[in-house]
Design a protein around this motif. Sequence first.
Motif, PDB file in Angstrom:
ATOM      1  N   ALA A  64       0.837  -1.208   0.000  1.00 25.09           N
ATOM      2  CA  ALA A  64       0.000   0.000   0.000  1.00 25.09           C
ATOM      3  C   ALA A  64       0.869   1.254   0.000  1.00 25.09           C
ATOM      4  CB  ALA A  64      -0.933  -0.006   1.211  1.00 25.09           C
ATOM      5  N   ALA A  65       1.983   1.227   0.722  1.00 30.44           N
ATOM      6  CA  ALA A  65       2.885   2.386   0.751  1.00 30.44           C
ATOM      7  C   ALA A  65       3.548   2.588  -0.613  1.00 30.44           C
ATOM      8  CB  ALA A  65       3.954   2.193   1.831  1.00 30.44           C
ATOM      9  N   ILE A  66       3.912   1.487  -1.281  1.00 25.07           N
ATOM     10  CA  ILE A  66       4.503   1.591  -2.625  1.00 25.07           C
ATOM     11  C   ILE A  66       3.470   2.135  -3.616  1.00 25.07           C
ATOM     12  CG2 ILE A  66       5.496   0.286  -4.546  1.00 25.07           C
ATOM     13  CD1 ILE A  66       6.718  -1.607  -2.423  1.00 25.07           C
ATOM     14  N   ASP A  67       2.231   1.679  -3.490  1.00 27.60           N
ATOM     15  CA  ASP A  67       1.154   2.207  -4.349  1.00 27.60           C
ATOM     16  C   ASP A  67       0.954   3.705  -4.109  1.00 27.60           C
ATOM     17  OD1 ASP A  67       0.763  -0.294  -5.415  1.00 27.60           O
ATOM     18  OD2 ASP A  67      -0.982  -0.782  -4.168  1.00 27.60           O
ATOM     19  N   ASN A  68       1.078   4.115  -2.842  1.00 24.64           N
ATOM     20  CA  ASN A  68       0.938   5.533  -2.509  1.00 24.64           C
ATOM     21  C   ASN A  68       2.079   6.358  -3.100  1.00 24.64           C
ATOM     22  OD1 ASN A  68       1.560   7.735   0.090  1.00 24.64           O
ATOM     23  ND2 ASN A  68      -0.448   7.744  -0.904  1.00 24.64           N
ATOM     24  N   LEU A  69       3.279   5.788  -3.104  1.00 22.38           N
ATOM     25  CA  LEU A  69       4.417   6.460  -3.736  1.00 22.38           C
ATOM     26  C   LEU A  69       4.171   6.603  -5.234  1.00 22.38           C
ATOM     27  CD1 LEU A  69       7.306   7.595  -3.806  1.00 22.38           C
ATOM     28  CD2 LEU A  69       8.146   5.243  -3.956  1.00 22.38           C
ATOM     29  N   ALA A  70       3.660   5.550  -5.870  1.00 27.14           N
ATOM     30  CA  ALA A  70       3.354   5.614  -7.309  1.00 27.14           C
ATOM     31  C   ALA A  70       2.358   6.738  -7.587  1.00 27.14           C
ATOM     32  CB  ALA A  70       2.800   4.270  -7.785  1.00 27.14           C
ATOM     33  N   LYS A  71       1.330   6.820  -6.763  1.00 26.77           N
ATOM     34  CA  LYS A  71       0.327   7.880  -6.919  1.00 26.77           C
ATOM     35  C   LYS A  71       0.963   9.260  -6.773  1.00 26.77           C
ATOM     36  CE  LYS A  71      -3.920   9.660  -4.787  1.00 26.77           C
ATOM     37  NZ  LYS A  71      -4.855   9.520  -3.636  1.00 26.77           N
ATOM     38  N   ASN A  72       1.836   9.416  -5.766  1.00 27.14           N
ATOM     39  CA  ASN A  72       2.491  10.708  -5.539  1.00 27.14           C
ATOM     40  C   ASN A  72       3.423  11.094  -6.678  1.00 27.14           C
ATOM     41  OD1 ASN A  72       1.189  10.868  -3.072  1.00 27.14           O
ATOM     42  ND2 ASN A  72       2.929  10.108  -1.891  1.00 27.14           N
ATOM     43  N   LEU A  73       3.980  10.091  -7.357  1.00 26.78           N
ATOM     44  CA  LEU A  73       4.883  10.358  -8.486  1.00 26.78           C
ATOM     45  C   LEU A  73       4.130  10.430  -9.817  1.00 26.78           C
ATOM     46  CD1 LEU A  73       7.943   8.044  -7.593  1.00 26.78           C
ATOM     47  CD2 LEU A  73       7.721  10.507  -7.230  1.00 26.78           C
ATOM     48  N   GLY A  74       2.823  10.152  -9.779  1.00 23.01           N
ATOM     49  CA  GLY A  74       2.012  10.246 -10.989  1.00 23.01           C
ATOM     50  C   GLY A  74       2.253   9.125 -11.976  1.00 23.01           C
ATOM     51  N   VAL A  75       2.578   7.925 -11.455  1.00 25.05           N
ATOM     52  CA  VAL A  75       2.792   6.770 -12.334  1.00 25.05           C
ATOM     53  C   VAL A  75       1.853   5.639 -11.899  1.00 25.05           C
ATOM     54  CG1 VAL A  75       5.189   7.378 -12.797  1.00 25.05           C
ATOM     55  CG2 VAL A  75       4.669   5.839 -10.893  1.00 25.05           C
ATOM     56  N   SER A  76       1.632   4.680 -12.785  1.00 21.72           N
ATOM     57  CA  SER A  76       0.669   3.615 -12.493  1.00 21.72           C
ATOM     58  C   SER A  76       1.271   2.493 -11.665  1.00 21.72           C
ATOM     59  CB  SER A  76       0.113   3.047 -13.796  1.00 21.72           C
ATOM     60  OG  SER A  76       1.172   2.534 -14.596  1.00 21.72           O
ATOM     61  N   GLU A  77       2.578   2.273 -11.812  1.00 21.41           N
ATOM     62  CA  GLU A  77       3.206   1.144 -11.128  1.00 21.41           C
ATOM     63  C   GLU A  77       4.675   1.445 -10.868  1.00 21.41           C
ATOM     64  OE1 GLU A  77       3.813  -3.690 -11.789  1.00 21.41           O
ATOM     65  OE2 GLU A  77       3.285  -2.397 -13.476  1.00 21.41           O
ATOM     66  N   ILE A  78       5.199   0.877  -9.780  1.00 21.22           N
ATOM     67  CA  ILE A  78       6.618   1.057  -9.466  1.00 21.22           C
ATOM     68  C   ILE A  78       7.310  -0.297  -9.418  1.00 21.22           C
ATOM     69  CG2 ILE A  78       8.221   1.611  -7.581  1.00 21.22           C
ATOM     70  CD1 ILE A  78       6.617   4.090  -7.048  1.00 21.22           C
ATOM     71  N   GLN A  79       8.420  -0.390 -10.112  1.00 14.93           N
ATOM     72  CA  GLN A  79       9.315  -1.529  -9.990  1.00 14.93           C
ATOM     73  C   GLN A  79      10.640  -1.004  -9.452  1.00 14.93           C
ATOM     74  OE1 GLN A  79       9.230  -2.880 -14.107  1.00 14.93           O
ATOM     75  NE2 GLN A  79       7.799  -4.521 -13.567  1.00 14.93           N
ATOM     76  N   TYR A  80      11.441  -1.877  -8.867  1.00 10.46           N
ATOM     77  CA  TYR A  80      12.682  -1.405  -8.251  1.00 10.46           C
ATOM     78  C   TYR A  80      13.773  -2.462  -8.402  1.00 10.46           C
ATOM     79  CZ  TYR A  80      10.674  -4.263  -4.518  1.00 10.46           C
ATOM     80  OH  TYR A  80      10.102  -5.294  -3.809  1.00 10.46           O
ATOM     81  N   ASP A  81      15.016  -1.979  -8.395  1.00  5.89           N
ATOM     82  CA  ASP A  81      16.168  -2.877  -8.503  1.00  5.89           C
ATOM     83  C   ASP A  81      16.545  -3.472  -7.156  1.00  5.89           C
ATOM     84  OD1 ASP A  81      16.407  -2.229 -11.232  1.00  5.89           O
ATOM     85  OD2 ASP A  81      17.593  -0.443 -10.757  1.00  5.89           O
ATOM     86  N   GLU A  82      16.312  -2.685  -6.099  1.00  4.48           N
ATOM     87  CA  GLU A  82      16.817  -3.084  -4.789  1.00  4.48           C
ATOM     88  C   GLU A  82      15.899  -2.512  -3.708  1.00  4.48           C
ATOM     89  OE1 GLU A  82      21.187  -2.689  -2.537  1.00  4.48           O
ATOM     90  OE2 GLU A  82      20.739  -1.540  -4.341  1.00  4.48           O
ATOM     91  N   MET A  83      15.616  -3.312  -2.665  1.00  5.89           N
ATOM     92  CA  MET A  83      14.854  -2.790  -1.532  1.00  5.89           C
ATOM     93  C   MET A  83      15.620  -3.048  -0.236  1.00  5.89           C
ATOM     94  SD  MET A  83      11.045  -3.557   0.000  1.00  5.89           S
ATOM     95  CE  MET A  83      10.141  -2.603  -1.212  1.00  5.89           C
ATOM     96  N   LEU A  84      15.743  -1.992   0.572  1.00  7.03           N
ATOM     97  CA  LEU A  84      16.338  -2.074   1.901  1.00  7.03           C
ATOM     98  C   LEU A  84      15.255  -1.706   2.906  1.00  7.03           C
ATOM     99  CD1 LEU A  84      19.580  -0.024   1.116  1.00  7.03           C
ATOM    100  CD2 LEU A  84      19.101  -2.401   0.570  1.00  7.03           C
ATOM    101  N   ALA A  85      15.514  -1.929   4.185  1.00  6.12           N
ATOM    102  CA  ALA A  85      14.461  -1.610   5.157  1.00  6.12           C
ATOM    103  C   ALA A  85      15.005  -1.324   6.542  1.00  6.12           C
ATOM    104  CB  ALA A  85      13.451  -2.758   5.241  1.00  6.12           C
ATOM    105  N   THR A  86      14.248  -0.496   7.263  1.00  5.81           N
ATOM    106  CA  THR A  86      14.413  -0.349   8.710  1.00  5.81           C
ATOM    107  C   THR A  86      13.094  -0.784   9.327  1.00  5.81           C
ATOM    108  OG1 THR A  86      13.516   1.891   9.017  1.00  5.81           O
ATOM    109  CG2 THR A  86      15.796   1.716   8.259  1.00  5.81           C
ATOM    110  N   SER A  87      13.155  -1.220  10.574  1.00  6.27           N
ATOM    111  CA  SER A  87      11.922  -1.677  11.201  1.00  6.27           C
ATOM    112  C   SER A  87      11.891  -1.376  12.686  1.00  6.27           C
ATOM    113  CB  SER A  87      11.744  -3.185  10.998  1.00  6.27           C
ATOM    114  OG  SER A  87      10.598  -3.634  11.679  1.00  6.27           O
ATOM    115  N   SER A  88      10.750  -0.910  13.131  1.00  3.91           N
ATOM    116  CA  SER A  88      10.469  -0.810  14.567  1.00  3.91           C
ATOM    117  C   SER A  88       9.117  -1.447  14.845  1.00  3.91           C
ATOM    118  CB  SER A  88      10.480   0.658  15.025  1.00  3.91           C
ATOM    119  OG  SER A  88       9.551   1.418  14.264  1.00  3.91           O
ATOM    120  N   ALA A  89       8.617  -2.228  13.866  1.00  2.00           N
ATOM    121  CA  ALA A  89       7.335  -2.910  14.029  1.00  2.00           C
ATOM    122  C   ALA A  89       7.489  -4.082  14.993  1.00  2.00           C
ATOM    123  CB  ALA A  89       6.835  -3.408  12.680  1.00  2.00           C
TER     124      ALA A  89
END
Length: 452
Positions: free
Chosen positions: A51-76
């Motif tokens: 859902a967050a990636i979809d929200n980023l796509a919406k904010n960038l005005g594109v229909s879909e986002i693909q990526y080469d690499e994903m990193l993460a931090t977590s406090s969940a």
Amino acid sequence: MRINVLVAEIGSTTTVVNGFQDINSPRPKFLGQGQAPTSVLEGDVNIGLKAAIDNLAKNLGVSEIQYDEMLATSSAAGGLKMSVHGLVYDMTVRAAKEAALGAGAIIHQITAGKLKRTDIKNIKEIQPNIILIAGGVDYGERDTAIYNAERISELSLNIPVIYAGNIENQEEIKEIFLEKNIRLYCVENVYPKIDQLNIEPTRSVIQDVFEEHIIHAPGMIKVREVVDGPIIPTPGAVMEASKLLMENIGDLITFDVGGATTDLHSVTEGSEEISRILISPEPVAKRTVEGDLGVYVNMLNIVERIGREVLSKKLSVDIDKLIVEHKPIPKTPQEIEFVQALTQEAVLTALERHAGKLRFLYEAGGKTKVAEGKDLSSVKYIIGTGGALTRLPRGKDILSEVKEKSIVNLLYPTKEATVLIDNHYIMASLGVLSKRHPNAALLLLKESLGLK
């Protein structure tokens, strides 16, 4: 649209993704940010992440986002929960605690000396993600760490253990946990000699162990499936960014004011003058966590610190009404003023608790001046990150009060320090990015802070 690197910050309530492009070029770009509620309670953080990636796509005005690499931090899922067990509180226990906090941990239990029955009971109730055992300088006292290791091994909790005590004990400790088939990580002693801290090896291993074992935390089982790079605790990522900056621009402190806590990271050796009279050693990189200073979850604690009448007079509002209607993200001018007042109190209180002080010892030979705690007098930059300082209008003004708040005998930053704001609110993301792409992370950090 294809993006070079996505960095996800999987929080307890919100998941944020930041997109970065041209990551290996001389001019890396921050593309934008998306966010969505974290889906830990649904047992699959992928839902909130998508859902967050979809929200980023919406904010960038594109229909879909693909990526080469994903990193993460977590406090969940409660973040990185740890228990710390050492020998003497002011020595090995404090050193182990500094290592755990600097790695981004939330410490739920600290013990000094041999574990008691109540301590064992607490460990079982807490169910930490990692247990850290220390104790004894190298070739010094041995029995306490061995005793504690035996008691912990008998619990059969299937929790990874880090041993960072007297190196003479390593083989014995290995045997204890091998018999119980418990994963053990042996590192250099956090307190190898009297008045010598050695916390960086332990801090680094804590983050590695967190990444390796995060899949066992409730609600985090699928993180590893979608993240192909490092996963580190969010506070640890802010510390990594602060350390990277310090190496490039000089001594600094970073305030991270959040809804539940206020973290203060300092990266400074302090002044030579103070180091000569320091009673006990302090780490170059130090983090303190004020669990009672949050502008949403712990809002009432800060209100009571300031005083309801004082706040009512200062803001010319009905404080009780604001408290009842308090939201995670303030919208109206009154709500914004209220949160800024809370943030100001959180910042100044966190500073007071973090900073060292001068005091006098009276002995037969007369009066001697000594220092204890963290010396912030050589700090060149005061940095603000977190929503309260980066998304509200007075963040810079609030931090400017830090250098105007000179108090006799407290080792605060001086008036010469420069205030900087993490304008893009990407400091944690860049901390984890620095693990793979340090040059890009530094350039993007400086851009977000308004540095050339």
